[in-house]
Every structure is written in C-alpha cells, then in structure tokens.
Design an enzyme around this catalytic site. Structure first.
Site, PDB file in Angstrom:
ATOM      1  CE  LYS A 113      -4.231  -1.961   1.882  1.00  0.00           C
ATOM      2  NZ  LYS A 113      -5.311  -1.859   2.868  1.00  0.00           N
ATOM      3  CG  ASP A 117      -8.679   0.047   3.105  1.00  0.00           C
ATOM      4  OD1 ASP A 117      -9.385  -0.823   2.568  1.00  0.00           O
ATOM      5  OD2 ASP A 117      -7.437  -0.017   3.155  1.00  0.00           O
ATOM      6  NE  ARG A 126       1.862  -4.080  19.977  1.00  0.00           N
ATOM      7  CZ  ARG A 126       1.963  -5.162  19.221  1.00  0.00           C
ATOM      8  NH1 ARG A 126       1.696  -6.336  19.724  1.00  0.00           N
ATOM      9  NH2 ARG A 126       2.308  -5.077  17.954  1.00  0.00           N
ATOM     10  CB  THR A 127       3.756   1.323  19.157  1.00  0.00           C
ATOM     11  OG1 THR A 127       4.006  -0.082  19.213  1.00  0.00           O
ATOM     12  CG2 THR A 127       5.054   2.080  18.966  1.00  0.00           C
TER      13      THR A 127
HETATM   14  P1  NAP Z   1      -1.050  -3.273  10.630  1.00  0.00           P
HETATM   15  O1  NAP Z   1      -0.714  -2.120   9.751  1.00  0.00           O
HETATM   16  O2  NAP Z   1      -0.078  -4.378  10.798  1.00  0.00           O
HETATM   17  O3  NAP Z   1      -1.383  -2.660  12.086  1.00  0.00           O
HETATM   18  C1  NAP Z   1      -1.708  -3.507  13.152  1.00  0.00           C
HETATM   19  C2  NAP Z   1      -2.057  -2.681  14.389  1.00  0.00           C
HETATM   20  O4  NAP Z   1      -2.493  -3.589  15.399  1.00  0.00           O
HETATM   21  C3  NAP Z   1      -0.885  -1.917  14.971  1.00  0.00           C
HETATM   22  O5  NAP Z   1      -1.369  -0.704  15.506  1.00  0.00           O
HETATM   23  C4  NAP Z   1      -0.387  -2.833  16.081  1.00  0.00           C
HETATM   24  O6  NAP Z   1       0.174  -2.138  17.165  1.00  0.00           O
HETATM   25  C5  NAP Z   1      -1.666  -3.463  16.546  1.00  0.00           C
HETATM   26  N1  NAP Z   1      -1.471  -4.801  17.095  1.00  0.00           N
HETATM   27  C6  NAP Z   1      -1.049  -5.897  16.404  1.00  0.00           C
HETATM   28  N2  NAP Z   1      -1.027  -6.952  17.230  1.00  0.00           N
HETATM   29  C7  NAP Z   1      -1.401  -6.522  18.459  1.00  0.00           C
HETATM   30  C8  NAP Z   1      -1.542  -7.153  19.738  1.00  0.00           C
HETATM   31  N3  NAP Z   1      -1.297  -8.436  19.902  1.00  0.00           N
HETATM   32  N4  NAP Z   1      -1.961  -6.385  20.769  1.00  0.00           N
HETATM   33  C9  NAP Z   1      -2.211  -5.064  20.603  1.00  0.00           C
HETATM   34  N5  NAP Z   1      -2.095  -4.413  19.422  1.00  0.00           N
HETATM   35  C10 NAP Z   1      -1.681  -5.138  18.371  1.00  0.00           C
HETATM   36  O7  NAP Z   1      -2.404  -3.970  10.179  1.00  0.00           O
HETATM   37  P2  NAP Z   1      -3.628  -3.306   9.403  1.00  0.00           P
HETATM   38  O8  NAP Z   1      -3.442  -3.461   7.948  1.00  0.00           O
HETATM   39  O9  NAP Z   1      -3.877  -1.953   9.960  1.00  0.00           O
HETATM   40  O10 NAP Z   1      -4.824  -4.300   9.796  1.00  0.00           O
HETATM   41  C11 NAP Z   1      -5.327  -4.341  11.110  1.00  0.00           C
HETATM   42  C12 NAP Z   1      -6.514  -5.301  11.168  1.00  0.00           C
HETATM   43  O11 NAP Z   1      -7.566  -4.800  10.350  1.00  0.00           O
HETATM   44  C13 NAP Z   1      -6.197  -6.707  10.635  1.00  0.00           C
HETATM   45  O12 NAP Z   1      -6.857  -7.659  11.445  1.00  0.00           O
HETATM   46  C14 NAP Z   1      -6.786  -6.713   9.258  1.00  0.00           C
HETATM   47  O13 NAP Z   1      -7.205  -7.991   8.861  1.00  0.00           O
HETATM   48  C15 NAP Z   1      -7.992  -5.808   9.445  1.00  0.00           C
HETATM   49  N6  NAP Z   1      -8.403  -5.157   8.208  1.00  0.00           N
HETATM   50  C16 NAP Z   1      -9.676  -5.351   7.791  1.00  0.00           C
HETATM   51  C17 NAP Z   1     -10.111  -4.739   6.637  1.00  0.00           C
HETATM   52  C18 NAP Z   1     -11.521  -4.947   6.176  1.00  0.00           C
HETATM   53  O14 NAP Z   1     -11.837  -4.639   5.018  1.00  0.00           O
HETATM   54  N7  NAP Z   1     -12.397  -5.448   7.026  1.00  0.00           N
HETATM   55  C19 NAP Z   1      -9.240  -3.919   5.889  1.00  0.00           C
HETATM   56  C20 NAP Z   1      -7.935  -3.736   6.350  1.00  0.00           C
HETATM   57  C21 NAP Z   1      -7.533  -4.369   7.513  1.00  0.00           C
HETATM   58  P3  NAP Z   1       1.668  -1.541  17.102  1.00  0.00           P
HETATM   59  O15 NAP Z   1       1.559  -0.235  16.369  1.00  0.00           O
HETATM   60  O16 NAP Z   1       2.019  -1.386  18.521  1.00  0.00           O
HETATM   61  O17 NAP Z   1       2.506  -2.563  16.383  1.00  0.00           O
END
Ligand code: NAP
Length: 295
Positions: A88, A124, A174-175
């Site tokens: 992205k 999104d 978390r961060t």
């Molecule tokens: P990402 O960029 O990897 O960000 C993940 C976020 O979650 C970060 O803020 C991270 O915190 C936090 N995190 C990860 N593991 C954690 C844990 N064990 N405890 C607490 N915080 C945690 O991922 P993303 O692309 O934003 O996606 C996030 C979620 O949204 C995923 O589950 C994805 O499948 C979902 N999603 C859904 C859609 C949809 O269309 N429904 C679209 C996009 C994403 P840190 O900053 O501290 O690392």
C-alpha cells in the site's frame, strides 16, 4: 467507458457462462500472500451483476516488487488494481497521481489506469463509513469514536471518521509513537487515549488483528475491556475471520450493537468498482457473495 464494449449481457447469470476473451478488461489485486483474497470474488460478482465483460484475478507480488509489477501491469493494459499488504505504501509512492485521502494516508489500496498513468486512491476508510451506513445505519456525525490500533487500517478509519463529521476520534495503540501519528490524521478532534475512554464513546473500532483466526502468533486479548461497553454503543471489529470475534461476542453480550469487518471489505471493493467502471456498484450482490461463504 473502456472495456465495456463487446459482449454486454443484461442477465448476470448468462455472463457467468461467458469465458474471458481477448477483449475482456482485466483488473486484479496485488499482494503477498494473495491466494486467500476475497477481492476477485467481490469484483467478479460485481462485473457479473453489472453485465460487463471485465474479469478480476489475483497477482501474487512479493515485497519490493511493486514497481516492476506496476510497470508490467501498465504494459499489459491492466485497467485497475486493488492493492493489499505489503504494497500500500509503495503504491502511493509509485502512482503518478494520488487522491487527497491517499496522499494524506501515504497509502493506496486502489490503482486506476487513466491515460497511461496510475491514479492512486484509498477506499478503506470510506468503505467502513459506507458499511456503517448500510447496516446498522450509523452516521458518524457528532459521534465520539475510539479506534484501537494505529496501522494502515486504523489510520484510514481515523481519517474517514473525522472527515465524516465525528465529534472526537480517540486513538489507543500499543506503540505510543504510532498512536500520535494516527490521531493527528483526525486533526483537532483527534487525540491519543486509553481503553478506559471507551466508556464515554459511541463507536468503538478494533483495527488490530486481536481475535483474528489463523494469524501468526494468534493475537489474543481484548482491544478494549468489553465491560466498558453497553446498549448505547456500537462495537466494530475490522476482523472478519472469524465472522464474530470473541471481543465482538462479548460486546454483544453487554448489549452493544456489533458490526464485523465484512461490510468494510465489501464497501471498499464497491468503491473500487465505481472508480474503475463509472457504474454504481451492486452492493447487495457483493454482500451476498461473501456472506454466503464460510470464513
Ligand atoms: P497493521 O498495519 O499491521 O497494524 C496492526 C495494528 O495492530 C498496529 O497498531 C499494532 O500495534 C496493533 N497490534 C497488532 N497486534 C497486536 C496485539 N497483539 N496487541 C495489541 N495491538 C496489536 O495492520 P492493518 O493493515 O492496519 O490491519 C489491522 C486489522 O484490520 C487486521 O486484522 C486486518 O485484517 C484488518 N483489516 C480489515 C479490513 C476490512 O476490510 N475489514 C481492511 C484492512 C484491515 P503496534 O503499532 O504497537 O505494532
């Protein structure tokens, strides 16, 4: 409109029996891994319902290969691309032009080929706002919102809720450094908070993988304590595998209205269809395509 000439069918069931040909317009999704992506299913359902000779496929593109992949796609006449992890940010840098929201997020989930140039967009956040309007009929105007997470999805949601008129957008992550960046996307109504703020919020969004099945490390725990939620609140989980996460189930037990991530998935794809084709997306057909599918 490019690609709609040729075989036009008024009955989408007829179109499904038509094989792609040399005149078919091709779109796709790039990412890695990509085999699990529901984007081609959503796009192809839309093309079938619209009766247009377009096809969507998955292109597995390894990290670091976005630039060469996009050059190749352009040479091959690919009309548009959905962009997912891990490309992205790279797509935002490569696109010759970005929409205001994609530039603000520094991320692109949709590329549109116009006159040989890639236009990058991010659907999104708008997808989530459209999903909330679709069901349960929630308008963010004037709502106090809390978003857990500060990754790509969270940042898109924070910006979209602010743009849609939310009264406040609190970011919990978390961060802390990443929380600051995400909260800043909401401008003066954004701030960093704690899970306790959920008690005072109308809309609480989990934008982390917590509760997601089949993910490396199996993140567990609550995005926010469900006991802070109640009947006047809406709990949204961007996760859709499983369809009901433990947190969403616990929020429902507390009386909160619950929304899973399928709606955002459907509506962000619908906005991509509209950008590429200029036609209204058949959202109900797209919903049916994923709702009937075991997750
Ligand atoms: P990402 O960029 O990897 O960000 C993940 C976020 O979650 C970060 O803020 C991270 O915190 C936090 N995190 C990860 N593991 C954690 C844990 N064990 N405890 C607490 N915080 C945690 O991922 P993303 O692309 O934003 O996606 C996030 C979620 O949204 C995923 O589950 C994805 O499948 C979902 N999603 C859904 C859609 C949809 O269309 N429904 C679209 C996009 C994403 P840190 O900053 O501290 O690392």
């Amino acid at each position: 409109m490019p690609g709609t000439a040729g075989r036009m069918k008024s009955d989408r069931h007829d179109l499904r029996s038509v094989q792609p040909s040399a005149s078919t317009t091709v779109v796709g999704v790039i990412g890695h891994p990509i085999a699990h992506s529901l984007s081609p299913l959503l796009h192809n359902t839309a093309f079938g319902a619209l009766g247009i000779d377009w096809v969507s496929v998955g292109f597995p593109v390894a990290e670091g290969q976005a630039e060469v992949a996009l050059a190749g796609a352009r040479a091959l006449g690919v009309r548009g691309l959905s962009v997912t992890m891990p490309h992205k940010e790279a797509a935002a840098a490569i696109a010759e032009e970005t929409t205001a929201i994609a530039a603000r997020l520094g991320a692109v989930n949709c590329l549109d080929s116009v006159d040989g140039r890639w236009i990058g967009d991010s659907t999104d956040g708008a997808g989530l706002v459209a999903a909330l309007a679709h069901a349960p009929g929630v308008d963010p105007v004037g709502l106090r919102c809390l978003v857990v997470g500060a990754g790509g999805a969270a940042r898109a949601v924070v910006a979209a809720l602010a743009d849609a008129g939310a009264a406040e957008v609190v970011v919990v992550n978390r961060t802390q450094r990443r929380a600051d960046v995400a909260a800043s996307l909401a401008g003066p109504i954004g701030r960093v908070g704690t899970g306790e703020d959920a008690r005072e919020c109308d809309l609480v969004v989990n934008a982390t993988p917590m509760g997601m099945a089949d993910v490396e490390g199996h993140p567990e725990g609550w995005p926010v304590d469900p006991s802070l939620l109640g009947p006047d609140q809406v709990a949204v989980d961007l996760v859709y595998h499983p369809a009901t996460t433990p947190w969403l189930a616990a929020a429902a037990d507390q009386g909160a209205t619950t929304v899973n991530g399928l709606g955002m998935l459907v509506h962000q794809a619908a906005l991509q269809i509209e950008r590429w084709t200029g036609m209204a997306a058949p959202v109900e057909d797209m919903w049916a395509a994923v709702a009937d599918r075991p997750l």
